[in-house]
Write an enzyme that holds these catalytic residues in place. Structure first.
Site, short mmCIF file in Angstrom:
data_model
loop_
_atom_site.label_atom_id
_atom_site.label_comp_id
_atom_site.label_asym_id
_atom_site.label_seq_id
_atom_site.Cartn_x
_atom_site.Cartn_y
_atom_site.Cartn_z
CE1 TYR A 169 23.02 33.66 64.83
CE2 TYR A 169 22.54 34.96 66.87
CZ TYR A 169 22.29 34.52 65.26
OH TYR A 169 21.06 34.65 64.65
CE LYS A 229 22.04 36.70 61.07
NZ LYS A 229 21.57 35.76 59.82
CB THR A 252 19.34 38.39 64.94
OG1 THR A 252 18.84 38.14 66.33
CG2 THR A 252 20.88 38.45 64.70
CG ASP A 253 16.53 40.50 69.19
OD1 ASP A 253 17.41 39.55 68.89
OD2 ASP A 253 15.76 40.23 69.96
CD GLU A 254 21.30 36.63 69.80
OE1 GLU A 254 22.36 36.35 69.76
OE2 GLU A 254 20.44 35.77 70.12
P1 NAD Z 1 18.08 27.43 61.71
O1 NAD Z 1 19.21 27.05 62.34
O2 NAD Z 1 16.55 26.73 62.05
O3 NAD Z 1 18.00 27.02 60.23
C1 NAD Z 1 19.16 27.67 59.24
C2 NAD Z 1 19.20 26.93 58.15
O4 NAD Z 1 20.21 27.35 57.30
C3 NAD Z 1 19.08 25.31 58.03
O5 NAD Z 1 18.25 24.65 57.36
C4 NAD Z 1 20.36 25.08 57.59
O6 NAD Z 1 20.74 23.64 57.00
C5 NAD Z 1 20.84 26.19 56.60
N1 NAD Z 1 22.16 26.33 56.43
C6 NAD Z 1 23.12 26.54 57.43
N2 NAD Z 1 24.40 26.57 56.83
C7 NAD Z 1 24.24 26.64 55.48
C8 NAD Z 1 25.04 26.91 54.36
N3 NAD Z 1 26.25 26.89 54.47
N4 NAD Z 1 24.61 26.83 53.31
C9 NAD Z 1 23.19 26.65 52.97
N5 NAD Z 1 22.23 26.47 54.12
C10 NAD Z 1 22.75 26.47 55.18
O7 NAD Z 1 17.73 29.02 61.84
P2 NAD Z 1 16.52 29.87 62.07
O8 NAD Z 1 16.07 30.04 63.47
O9 NAD Z 1 15.38 29.27 60.99
O10 NAD Z 1 17.13 31.27 61.55
C11 NAD Z 1 16.97 31.56 60.17
C12 NAD Z 1 17.64 33.06 60.21
O11 NAD Z 1 16.99 33.77 60.87
C13 NAD Z 1 19.17 33.09 60.61
O12 NAD Z 1 19.65 33.96 59.67
C14 NAD Z 1 19.09 33.59 61.88
O13 NAD Z 1 20.11 34.49 62.31
C15 NAD Z 1 17.76 34.62 61.77
N6 NAD Z 1 17.03 34.99 63.04
C16 NAD Z 1 16.44 33.78 63.70
C17 NAD Z 1 15.97 34.07 65.05
C18 NAD Z 1 15.22 33.08 65.83
O14 NAD Z 1 14.69 33.37 67.04
N7 NAD Z 1 15.60 31.67 65.42
C19 NAD Z 1 15.46 35.33 65.29
C20 NAD Z 1 15.85 36.50 64.47
C21 NAD Z 1 16.46 36.25 63.28
O1 DAU Z 2 16.95 37.12 69.53
C1 DAU Z 2 17.12 36.47 68.23
C2 DAU Z 2 17.92 35.22 68.47
O2 DAU Z 2 17.18 34.00 69.23
C3 DAU Z 2 18.23 34.65 67.18
O3 DAU Z 2 19.06 35.58 66.55
C4 DAU Z 2 19.14 33.40 67.29
O4 DAU Z 2 19.59 32.53 66.16
C5 DAU Z 2 18.19 32.27 68.39
O5 DAU Z 2 19.04 31.16 68.51
C6 DAU Z 2 17.72 32.79 69.35
O6 DAU Z 2 19.04 33.40 70.46
P1 DAU Z 2 18.91 33.09 72.00
O7 DAU Z 2 20.44 32.66 72.62
O8 DAU Z 2 18.11 34.12 72.61
O9 DAU Z 2 17.90 31.75 72.01
P2 DAU Z 2 17.89 30.37 72.88
O10 DAU Z 2 16.78 29.66 72.63
O11 DAU Z 2 19.14 29.91 72.65
O12 DAU Z 2 18.01 31.06 74.39
C7 DAU Z 2 16.86 31.69 74.78
C8 DAU Z 2 17.21 32.23 76.29
O13 DAU Z 2 16.93 30.92 77.10
C9 DAU Z 2 18.53 32.70 76.59
O14 DAU Z 2 18.43 33.80 77.46
C10 DAU Z 2 19.39 31.47 77.17
C11 DAU Z 2 18.26 30.81 77.69
N1 DAU Z 2 18.39 29.13 77.83
C12 DAU Z 2 18.57 28.68 76.52
C13 DAU Z 2 18.79 27.37 76.67
C14 DAU Z 2 18.99 26.51 75.24
C15 DAU Z 2 18.39 28.50 78.98
O15 DAU Z 2 18.35 29.26 80.03
N2 DAU Z 2 18.60 27.15 78.90
C16 DAU Z 2 18.58 26.52 77.42
O16 DAU Z 2 18.89 25.07 77.71
#
Ligand code: NAD
Ligand code: DAU
Length: 340
Positions: free
Chosen positions: A153, A157, A125-127
């Site tokens: 988190y 990562k 992730t970019d985080e």
């Molecule tokens: P998500 O939370 O929707 O899904 C995570 C999945 O992993 C779920 O199906 C969960 O059941 C499974 N899981 C969790 N713990 C597990 C374990 N111990 N064993 C097996 N399965 C397990 O997450 P997402 O948003 O789809 O993110 C997927 C990946 O992409 C993550 O690694 C996250 O860090 C990365 N990522 C997410 C974003 C975003 O914006 N959502 C952006 C960049 C990177």
């Molecule tokens: O950048 C990639 C990441 O994006 C992934 O690695 C993470 O897994 C994913 O959860 C996401 O993280 P963020 O913290 O950026 O996403 P989130 O949707 O939780 O929040 C997006 C922005 O919105 C953040 O600045 C917090 C804000 N927010 C979030 C929630 C849930 C609010 O203002 N209100 C809210 O209720």
């Protein structure tokens, strides 16, 4: 070719297999997922009976189970999406983030080494780069930007990324890492900003915006991320990190206002709430490397992607209403009652 996709019942992993299983009918895909609160088999129903697809329930931290699965599976590629992913949850309870996001990665990589997997891909992730100031739009994250994390988190990562690169250097393992910006699209769990705001606005409930809503995220439509990973796994250079992003920076307030406008709901629903501790100000990716090396380009702008996403949530109410009502957690038992 056979690929193990861990975390494939989640948001991005689910979109990945929904895209790749029909795209590559001669290749096999196995999803391994623990079905935590974030995993949902309803997401996979369109491919559950595809001849080149199989679902396995299990935990990536369970060493004996993972070893057995790899011994029988003969996987060519492993793509690890499995993780604890919600920043706010990591602030409340960091432990499971360290276990799954770091030790789970170690377990998978040990199995890859032992069973001769050709390539391990880590979805990061970019985080891991921390945040950028709001008043320097010229600054972007590059692959050589130092890791500098803010939340449990993102620290977990970053720890995983370092471990993956260490396995490459020490053991000569073939690995790749992708670091993507914020994703959005279908099957996004309604605890995250965009689906939370859509589902609450549709119910005329207040929309909780953290702080003053000025924090910026760089949004990418989920299938653009999936296509980038597919390219990296097939053609990326071993030991390399690839940033993924589409230059779609928006403040949280802009995102929420866009959703309200598209749904015809009033801005009076917006409710400013206490800020997230350690809240990152701005993320912005420089995707020049993946564009130049692999020819990747996003298909969607924020405007086209958010419209498609809102339409999906309007047309697939059952999927997210089941989550809000908790019913999706019975789905495994129902789906597998006759398979076991
Ligand atoms: P998500 O939370 O929707 O899904 C995570 C999945 O992993 C779920 O199906 C969960 O059941 C499974 N899981 C969790 N713990 C597990 C374990 N111990 N064993 C097996 N399965 C397990 O997450 P997402 O948003 O789809 O993110 C997927 C990946 O992409 C993550 O690694 C996250 O860090 C990365 N990522 C997410 C974003 C975003 O914006 N959502 C952006 C960049 C990177
Ligand atoms: O950048 C990639 C990441 O994006 C992934 O690695 C993470 O897994 C994913 O959860 C996401 O993280 P963020 O913290 O950026 O996403 P989130 O949707 O939780 O929040 C997006 C922005 O919105 C953040 O600045 C917090 C804000 N927010 C979030 C929630 C849930 C609010 O203002 N209100 C809210 O209720």
């Amino acid at each position: 070719m056979k690929t193990l996709v861990t975390g494939g019942a989640g948001f991005i992993g689910g979109n990945y297999v929904l895209t790749m299983v029909p795209r590559y009918p001669d290749e096999e895909y196995v999803v391994l997922d623990a079905l935590t609160y974030a995993g949902n088999l309803e997401t996979l129903k369109d491919i559950m009976d595809a001849p080149n697809f199989r679902f396995v329930k299990g935990n990536i931290c369970d060493r004996a189970f993972v070893d057995q699965l790899f011994a029988e599976g003969h996987f060519d590629y492993v793509i690890n999406f499995a993780a604890e992913t919600h920043v706010d949850r990591s602030v409340e309870d960091p432990g499971v983030f360290l276990t799954t996001n770091i030790l789970g990665v170690q377990t998978l990589m040990d199995a890859c080494r032992k069973h001769g997997v050709k390539r391990y891909h880590q979805v990061s992730t970019d985080e891991v780069y921390g945040d950028l100031p709001l008043d320097r739009p010229d600054l972007l994250f590059r692959e050589d930007t130092p890791l500098h994390t803010s939340s449990p988190y993102s620290a977990s990562k970053a720890g995983a990324d370092l471990l993956v690169l260490a396995y490459h250097r020490t053991y000569g393992m073939d690995v790749t890492i992708s670091r993507c910006s914020n994703n959005y699209g279908p099957y996004h769990f309604p605890e995250k900003l965009i689906p939370l705001m859509i589902s609450r606005a549709l119910a005329d409930e207040s929309l909780p915006v953290y702080g003053n809503g000025a924090n910026v995220r760089d949004w990418l439509y989920v299938t653009d991320h999936c296509n980038a990973i597919d390219m990296i796994v097939r053609r990326g250079r071993s030991g390399e990190v690839y940033n993924i992003g589409g230059h779609n920076e928006k403040s949280n307030l802009e995102v929420v206002r866009t959703i309200l406008k598209a749904l015809g709901k009033p801005e009076s629903l917006i409710h400013f709430v206490k800020d997230r501790p350690g809240h990152d100000l701005r993320y912005a990716m420089d995707p020049a490397k993946i564009e130049a090396e692999l020819g990747w380009k996003p298909e969607y702008t924020f405007e086209t992607g958010i419209r498609k996403t809102i339409d999906w949530y309007l047309n697939n109410r059952e999927w997210w209403e089941h989550i809000i009502m908790g019913e999706y957690q019975n789905y495994y038992a129902e789906m597998y009652r006759e398979r076991n």
